[in-house]
Every structure is written in C-alpha cells, then in structure tokens.
Design an enzyme around this catalytic site. Sequence first.
Site, PDB file in Angstrom:
ATOM      1  N   SER A 106       0.843  -1.191   0.000  1.00 23.67           N
ATOM      2  CA  SER A 106       0.000   0.000   0.000  1.00 23.67           C
ATOM      3  C   SER A 106       0.879   1.242   0.000  1.00 23.67           C
ATOM      4  O   SER A 106       1.624   1.480   0.950  1.00 23.67           O
ATOM      5  CB  SER A 106      -0.914   0.013   1.233  1.00 23.67           C
ATOM      6  OG  SER A 106      -1.810  -1.078   1.203  1.00 23.67           O
TER       7      SER A 106
ATOM      8  N   ARG B  78      -1.203   8.999   4.796  1.00 14.88           N
ATOM      9  CA  ARG B  78      -0.641   7.768   5.362  1.00 14.88           C
ATOM     10  C   ARG B  78       0.517   8.122   6.301  1.00 14.88           C
ATOM     11  O   ARG B  78       1.681   8.152   5.900  1.00 14.88           O
ATOM     12  CB  ARG B  78      -0.161   6.829   4.247  1.00 14.88           C
ATOM     13  CG  ARG B  78      -1.285   6.422   3.295  1.00 14.88           C
ATOM     14  CD  ARG B  78      -0.798   5.397   2.285  1.00 14.88           C
ATOM     15  NE  ARG B  78      -0.381   4.161   2.920  1.00 14.88           N
ATOM     16  CZ  ARG B  78      -1.216   3.193   3.284  1.00 14.88           C
ATOM     17  NH1 ARG B  78      -2.512   3.301   3.064  1.00 14.88           N
ATOM     18  NH2 ARG B  78      -0.744   2.101   3.858  1.00 14.88           N
TER      19      ARG B  78
ATOM     20  N   CYS C 135     -15.079  -7.749  -8.942  1.00  9.60           N
ATOM     21  CA  CYS C 135     -16.437  -7.702  -8.401  1.00  9.60           C
ATOM     22  C   CYS C 135     -17.036  -6.299  -8.530  1.00  9.60           C
ATOM     23  O   CYS C 135     -18.247  -6.147  -8.706  1.00  9.60           O
ATOM     24  CB  CYS C 135     -16.456  -8.159  -6.953  1.00  9.60           C
ATOM     25  SG  CYS C 135     -15.508  -7.122  -5.804  1.00  9.60           S
TER      26      CYS C 135
ATOM     27  N   ASP D   1     -15.678  -7.001   2.502  1.00 16.14           N
ATOM     28  CA  ASP D   1     -14.912  -6.251   3.493  1.00 16.14           C
ATOM     29  C   ASP D   1     -15.355  -4.799   3.572  1.00 16.14           C
ATOM     30  O   ASP D   1     -15.055  -4.105   4.545  1.00 16.14           O
ATOM     31  CB  ASP D   1     -13.408  -6.361   3.247  1.00 16.14           C
ATOM     32  CG  ASP D   1     -12.896  -5.442   2.160  1.00 16.14           C
ATOM     33  OD1 ASP D   1     -13.527  -5.389   1.101  1.00 16.14           O
ATOM     34  OD2 ASP D   1     -11.852  -4.788   2.373  1.00 16.14           O
TER      35      ASP D   1
ATOM     36  N   CYS E  61     -28.608   3.970 -15.037  1.00 13.49           N
ATOM     37  CA  CYS E  61     -27.667   3.003 -15.604  1.00 13.49           C
ATOM     38  C   CYS E  61     -28.291   2.192 -16.741  1.00 13.49           C
ATOM     39  O   CYS E  61     -27.573   1.636 -17.568  1.00 13.49           O
ATOM     40  CB  CYS E  61     -27.197   2.021 -14.527  1.00 13.49           C
ATOM     41  SG  CYS E  61     -26.166   2.746 -13.227  1.00 13.49           S
TER      42      CYS E  61
ATOM     43  N   CYS F 251     -20.177   7.897 -10.832  1.00 10.69           N
ATOM     44  CA  CYS F 251     -20.776   7.741 -12.153  1.00 10.69           C
ATOM     45  C   CYS F 251     -20.104   8.619 -13.209  1.00 10.69           C
ATOM     46  O   CYS F 251     -19.716   8.143 -14.287  1.00 10.69           O
ATOM     47  CB  CYS F 251     -22.272   8.035 -12.092  1.00 10.69           C
ATOM     48  SG  CYS F 251     -23.102   7.946 -13.691  1.00 10.69           S
TER      49      CYS F 251
END
Length: 411
Positions: free
Chosen positions: A128, A140, A274, A296, A337, A369
């Site tokens: 990361s 970070r 996904c 998650d 959509c 979008c």
Amino acid sequence: MIVERFKRFGVMSKPSSSVCNIDCDYCFYLEKENLYPERKKNWRMSDSTLEQYIRDFIESQPDQVIEFVWQGGEPTLLGIDFFQQAVEFQQKYRGYKTIQNSLQTNGTLLDEEWAHFFKQNQFLIGLSIDGDRVSNDAYRRTRKGKSTFDDVLKGVELLKKYGVEFNTLTVVNTENVKRPLHVYSFLKRIGSQYMQFIPLVERKSVKPDVDGLILVQPAYEGEANLANWSVPAKAYGKFLNTIFDHWLVNDLGKVFVMNFEQTMSQIAGRPGTCVHSETCGSALAMESNGDVYSCDHYVYSDHKLGNIHQASLIELVNLPQNRAFGQNKLDRISADCVGCEVRSLCHGGCPKHRFVKSSDGIRNKNYLCEGYKTHFGHIAPQMKSLLSLLQQGMPPKKIKQVFKKGIYSIE
C-alpha cells in the site's frame, strides 16, 4: 430472483483484525474495532481458528489452485511464526492442490527475515503506497503524525533484494488525483510492474451508529457528509485516462494496471473484478475470530453471515442473505444506468458507492458515475482495437507504435 449457488468464492482474511501500526486518515477499517470491543487486547487469530479456516477453505474450492488472501489492519503485526503456522496447515490439508498466498501490507515493518520468508514461501506481496512522498504522506502517517514514506521504501528495497514478487495498491484521493503521471512514474521507478488504483469514497455520519461506527454504508438514511479526502468523481476518471494514454504508448506489455486489465477482461467477455461485475457476493471477508461478512466494505452487523466455527464457508456464502446481497447489485441498479453506454463495463460500480440520487429520486446512483463515464467512454474504443491487435498476434512493441501514430484500428 436470487443468484445461482456459489461454487467458487474468495475470502479476504483479516487475522490481525483492524489492528495497525499506522493511522491512515482515510482507513475505513480501523474503526471496526468498535464491533469487537472485547478483543482490543485479544486481537490475534487463534491457531484453532486459523486451522479451521485453512482446512475449510481448501475443502470448499473446486479448483486445483487455492489462493489465500491475508489483509488487515496490518497482518505483519502477527509475526512470522503466525504465517509459518499458516503455511504448515496449508501443507497439511492441501492434498494435491496448489496453494498460493498474497499478503497486503503497508511495508513499514518489513525486514530481512520477512523478505526471506516471503521469498521462501512464494508469497505475493501487495504494498500500500499512494505515490511519492508528497502523495503518500498526505494521509498515510504514523500514529504520531510522522511520515511513513522512508520506511515503506526500505520495505520495497528488501522485497527487491530478495526477489519477492510485489504489486502496489494506490488509494486515489483528493490529493494524489491531481498528479496522475507523478504517481504513476514514481511507482514505476520503485519497481512496481503491477498497479491498482482504487478510488477513495467515504461518508461520515454526524453521529455514530449503534455500533459506534462513523463511516456509513449506502443504505444509511441519517445525516452524513462526504469525507474530505474522497476523490472527486470526474477527477478520478481523468486520473485514469491520463495514466492510460501514457501507458498505452509507453508501457504496454511491461507494466500491468489492474484497472485496465479488468476492462480488457470485460470487453473480451470474461469476468472482471467484483466492482464492475453485474452481481457480487462471492468475495467474503473474515474477521480474526472467524466471523464472516458478505464483503470487506460491508463489515457491519447486519451483513454478518456467521462464524466458521458454527458453519462451513460454503454454507455461509450460499446463505439466502448473501445470495440476495449479491443479486441486489443488479436488481437495485440506478434507473440512470439502464440505458447508459458504458453499463457493460461499469454495471453501476460498487454498491457501497451508490448513495447519490438518480433521476427518479432514488438514492442508488454511484457517486463515481461521472468519473466512470469519463474513463470508460475514453478507453473502450482503444481497448477494443488493442484486443483485436493482440488476438491477431501483433507484439506489444508494434502495437505501441500503432497507437503512437494515432491508428486505433486495423481493417
């Protein structure tokens, strides 16, 4: 309609729960400790849960290659002994199957011993990092507010020294989105040949929910505001386009960008990630005590499926609750959509980001979008030509020359 029974699925295992040694401003998982207050001092995955998980996951998968994904929090806080034990359990239960491991880390705790272990056991490391020092240190930082950048780079050098395969995961936020080529060029310089650019979108509720969580899910109906580090939608699309245009004529065949790879898969008729699939529900998340959630990004009480000590993973992933969760991505897609020209590549994006009002007044339009339209509209024609050229057997070096000359299709 409910999605067909899942035969294949993945699990993002979080053996260190939400415990981490740094304090990223935007991290959506740190506050998950509120779901398990009794485990603030007992956050490690036990050996019994580890063994149960590994045995169950191997048995549940029909394929020959089994991939274990370890995330956090920061999983290296568990120490090498934990992952050595995981490898031993994998060898015990794998039978004739091949085991692969990938581990996501912030890289700050890596040393020679870790690098040797990863190489010896062929771990793929996800690192990361949000870009160069300016980009990375925007959000970070350590718990004392100090830079993490130098420690991350030390970790990178160790991975390269030992020949450990690694890729980079970059969270695109309101700061680094302004510097696409700086970010991309920096990642190349440190040796990243596989990159992921993940859009950062979060909403904060005015007051915590019943579990003490501030970052909300899309269905939240109370007062909430977009977090100030969330990436502007159209800017995210332009960020990806700028990198794509550079990558296409300079780095095709040398550098792999997950965002572009998944678009290529979609165009070729193969499943992508996904995020941009019609339905979801096959990417579970598992907490350190064995609790399993639909995703998650949906580690909330009402999306908990059960625990691996009470039910098998194949049973949990196929619960009506989870199959409905996966189908809802399609069934509850925005009215805007339906006729969209990039729907086949986007499919409405991640349900987590669907909280903007559609033209019919329903809050189910993806916040990103405009960015997705900007990006997919730009790259789709070139991607189709690229795919055609690859299928014709043209080598990447020649394809780059074709695109440099502005010839985007060959009769």
